[in-house]
Motif scaffolding. Structure first.
Motif, PDB file in Angstrom:
ATOM      1  N   HIS A  54       1.941  32.156   8.631  1.00  0.00           N
ATOM      2  CA  HIS A  54       1.715  31.039   9.545  1.00  0.00           C
ATOM      3  C   HIS A  54       0.479  30.241   9.141  1.00  0.00           C
ATOM      4  N   SER A  55      -0.568  30.931   8.732  1.00  0.00           N
ATOM      5  CA  SER A  55      -1.771  30.247   8.256  1.00  0.00           C
ATOM      6  C   SER A  55      -1.477  29.441   6.995  1.00  0.00           C
ATOM      7  N   SER A  56      -0.651  30.008   6.121  1.00  0.00           N
ATOM      8  CA  SER A  56      -0.287  29.278   4.903  1.00  0.00           C
ATOM      9  C   SER A  56       0.514  28.020   5.243  1.00  0.00           C
ATOM     10  N   LEU A  57       1.419  28.132   6.232  1.00  0.00           N
ATOM     11  CA  LEU A  57       2.191  26.965   6.645  1.00  0.00           C
ATOM     12  C   LEU A  57       1.291  25.898   7.265  1.00  0.00           C
ATOM     13  N   GLN A  58       0.319  26.348   8.084  1.00  0.00           N
ATOM     14  CA  GLN A  58      -0.623  25.391   8.661  1.00  0.00           C
ATOM     15  C   GLN A  58      -1.434  24.689   7.576  1.00  0.00           C
ATOM     16  N   LEU A  59      -1.860  25.457   6.571  1.00  0.00           N
ATOM     17  CA  LEU A  59      -2.608  24.866   5.462  1.00  0.00           C
ATOM     18  C   LEU A  59      -1.749  23.855   4.715  1.00  0.00           C
ATOM     19  N   ALA A  60      -0.473  24.208   4.467  1.00  0.00           N
ATOM     20  CA  ALA A  60       0.417  23.287   3.759  1.00  0.00           C
ATOM     21  C   ALA A  60       0.668  22.029   4.588  1.00  0.00           C
ATOM     22  N   ASP A  61       0.854  22.193   5.912  1.00  0.00           N
ATOM     23  CA  ASP A  61       1.082  21.025   6.768  1.00  0.00           C
ATOM     24  C   ASP A  61      -0.129  20.094   6.767  1.00  0.00           C
ATOM     25  N   SER A  62      -1.324  20.673   6.876  1.00  0.00           N
ATOM     26  CA  SER A  62      -2.527  19.835   6.858  1.00  0.00           C
ATOM     27  C   SER A  62      -2.697  19.151   5.506  1.00  0.00           C
ATOM     28  N   LEU A  63      -2.329  19.851   4.433  1.00  0.00           N
ATOM     29  CA  LEU A  63      -2.428  19.250   3.105  1.00  0.00           C
ATOM     30  C   LEU A  63      -1.483  18.061   2.981  1.00  0.00           C
ATOM     31  N   PHE A  64      -0.232  18.226   3.440  1.00  0.00           N
ATOM     32  CA  PHE A  64       0.727  17.139   3.364  1.00  0.00           C
ATOM     33  C   PHE A  64       0.307  15.974   4.260  1.00  0.00           C
ATOM     34  N   MET A  65      -0.278  16.275   5.415  1.00  0.00           N
ATOM     35  CA  MET A  65      -0.748  15.210   6.295  1.00  0.00           C
ATOM     36  C   MET A  65      -1.870  14.421   5.628  1.00  0.00           C
ATOM     37  N   ASN A  66      -2.791  15.130   4.962  1.00  0.00           N
ATOM     38  CA  ASN A  66      -3.875  14.442   4.260  1.00  0.00           C
ATOM     39  C   ASN A  66      -3.345  13.586   3.110  1.00  0.00           C
ATOM     40  N   LEU A  67      -2.375  14.115   2.385  1.00  0.00           N
ATOM     41  CA  LEU A  67      -1.793  13.342   1.289  1.00  0.00           C
ATOM     42  C   LEU A  67      -1.051  12.115   1.813  1.00  0.00           C
ATOM     43  N   ARG A  68      -0.365  12.274   2.948  1.00  0.00           N
ATOM     44  CA  ARG A  68       0.337  11.132   3.531  1.00  0.00           C
ATOM     45  C   ARG A  68      -0.654  10.061   3.995  1.00  0.00           C
ATOM     46  N   ALA A  69      -1.748  10.514   4.632  1.00  0.00           N
ATOM     47  CA  ALA A  69      -2.767   9.557   5.070  1.00  0.00           C
ATOM     48  C   ALA A  69      -3.406   8.856   3.866  1.00  0.00           C
ATOM     49  N   LEU A  70      -3.644   9.616   2.798  1.00  0.00           N
ATOM     50  CA  LEU A  70      -4.210   9.013   1.589  1.00  0.00           C
ATOM     51  C   LEU A  70      -3.236   8.010   0.972  1.00  0.00           C
ATOM     52  N   SER A  71      -1.944   8.297   1.044  1.00  0.00           N
ATOM     53  CA  SER A  71      -0.947   7.375   0.512  1.00  0.00           C
ATOM     54  C   SER A  71      -0.932   6.070   1.302  1.00  0.00           C
ATOM     55  N   TRP A  72      -0.994   6.191   2.639  1.00  0.00           N
ATOM     56  CA  TRP A  72      -1.019   4.975   3.463  1.00  0.00           C
ATOM     57  C   TRP A  72      -2.298   4.178   3.219  1.00  0.00           C
ATOM     58  N   LEU A  73      -3.407   4.874   3.045  1.00  0.00           N
ATOM     59  CA  LEU A  73      -4.660   4.179   2.754  1.00  0.00           C
ATOM     60  C   LEU A  73      -4.575   3.452   1.412  1.00  0.00           C
TER      61      LEU A  73
ATOM     62  N   LEU B  62       7.277  -2.945  -0.517  1.00  0.00           N
ATOM     63  CA  LEU B  62       5.992  -3.255   0.115  1.00  0.00           C
ATOM     64  C   LEU B  62       5.182  -4.248  -0.716  1.00  0.00           C
ATOM     65  N   GLY B  63       5.140  -4.018  -2.036  1.00  0.00           N
ATOM     66  CA  GLY B  63       4.376  -4.917  -2.899  1.00  0.00           C
ATOM     67  C   GLY B  63       4.982  -6.320  -2.957  1.00  0.00           C
ATOM     68  N   ILE B  64       6.303  -6.391  -3.125  1.00  0.00           N
ATOM     69  CA  ILE B  64       6.951  -7.710  -3.197  1.00  0.00           C
ATOM     70  C   ILE B  64       6.895  -8.411  -1.846  1.00  0.00           C
TER      71      ILE B  64
ATOM     72  N   ALA C  11      -1.833   2.343   0.049  1.00  0.00           N
ATOM     73  CA  ALA C  11      -0.936   1.202   0.247  1.00  0.00           C
ATOM     74  C   ALA C  11      -1.667   0.047   0.930  1.00  0.00           C
ATOM     75  N   LEU C  12      -2.512   0.379   1.921  1.00  0.00           N
ATOM     76  CA  LEU C  12      -3.272  -0.668   2.614  1.00  0.00           C
ATOM     77  C   LEU C  12      -4.234  -1.379   1.661  1.00  0.00           C
ATOM     78  N   ILE C  13      -4.902  -0.603   0.820  1.00  0.00           N
ATOM     79  CA  ILE C  13      -5.811  -1.208  -0.161  1.00  0.00           C
ATOM     80  C   ILE C  13      -5.027  -2.068  -1.156  1.00  0.00           C
ATOM     81  N   GLY C  14      -3.842  -1.592  -1.548  1.00  0.00           N
ATOM     82  CA  GLY C  14      -3.014  -2.376  -2.455  1.00  0.00           C
ATOM     83  C   GLY C  14      -2.580  -3.696  -1.836  1.00  0.00           C
ATOM     84  N   VAL C  15      -2.191  -3.663  -0.554  1.00  0.00           N
ATOM     85  CA  VAL C  15      -1.816  -4.897   0.145  1.00  0.00           C
ATOM     86  C   VAL C  15      -3.002  -5.863   0.204  1.00  0.00           C
ATOM     87  N   PHE C  16      -4.176  -5.336   0.494  1.00  0.00           N
ATOM     88  CA  PHE C  16      -5.376  -6.178   0.559  1.00  0.00           C
ATOM     89  C   PHE C  16      -5.682  -6.802  -0.809  1.00  0.00           C
TER      90      PHE C  16
END
Length: 206
Positions: free
Chosen positions: A82-101, A201-203, A103-108
């Motif tokens: 369960h701890s490993s799953l929580q760690l993996a979920d938090s990792l994927f959430m951080n990667l998703r947030a970094l991806s959106w960030l 998104l870029g186009i 994308a936002l910088i790319g749009v700017f």
């Protein structure tokens, strides 16, 4: 007991009671592998867990004999996974947030680049208007130029993003293996839907 060749074994004790106890030979793994001619191999492991309370008492008794750095600890497999799953979920959430960030910088960046391009070409638009070019033709020319820049920039961004992801994934798996649990990446997969989203998104921003 079938063994390879002959082996002289010293019997150091017997089990008392229990039906069929005389049919068993108990020894350590290395001795059994040597006698059976199977070095480094195990057919099966049969593990019998004692009651939890008895196991806790055993751990407490052993910890009283051991120094602080060698203390035993009981960890339930379910909680560890369960701890490993929580760690993996938090990792994927951080990667998703970094991806959106990203994308936002790319749009700017796209907006600023094209805004600068319009500022530079504004005198040319004035000259074209004096030569008789209609506003609709100017708008069509601007949209066509932005479409070309968007397609070229988005394609280049996807290529660089995939190359960057391939370079980062090795460092990421090394960090996870060193700090948390063993991770081995055998295959690098790029989702086609994610690439189309990035291109759209870029186009679209352009």
């Amino acid at each position: 007991l079938s063994c390879v060749g002959q082996a002289d074994l010293a019997v150091i004790g017997y089990f008392e009671g229990g039906a069929g106890s005389e049919q068993w030979v108990v020894c350590d793994l290395s001795t059994a592998q040597e006698v059976l001619g199977r070095p480094g191999k195990l057919d099966s492991i049969a593990l019998r867990n004692p009651p939890v309370e008895a196991l806790k008492q055993f751990v407490q008794a052993e910890n009283q004999k051991l120094p602080a750095e060698d203390q035993l600890e009981l960890v339930q497999t379910g909680s560890q996974s369960h701890s490993s799953l929580q760690l993996a979920d938090s990792l994927f959430m951080n990667l998703r947030a970094l991806s959106w960030l990203s994308a936002l910088i790319g749009v700017f960046l796209i907006y600023q680049a094209y805004h600068f391009s319009l500022l530079v070409t504004r005198p040319q638009f004035t000259q074209l208007r004096r030569l008789g070019v209609t506003p609709r033709e100017l708008l069509t020319s601007m949209l066509w130029e932005s479409l070309q820049i968007g397609v070229l920039g988005s394609a280049l961004g996807c290529i660089l993003g995939i190359a960057l992801a391939k370079g980062i994934i090795g460092s990421l798996t090394t960090t996870l293996t060193d700090l948390y649990f063993s991770v081995e990446v055998k295959r690098f997969h790029i989702d086609a839907l994610a690439v189309f989203k990035a291109l759209g998104l870029g186009i679209g921003c352009s």
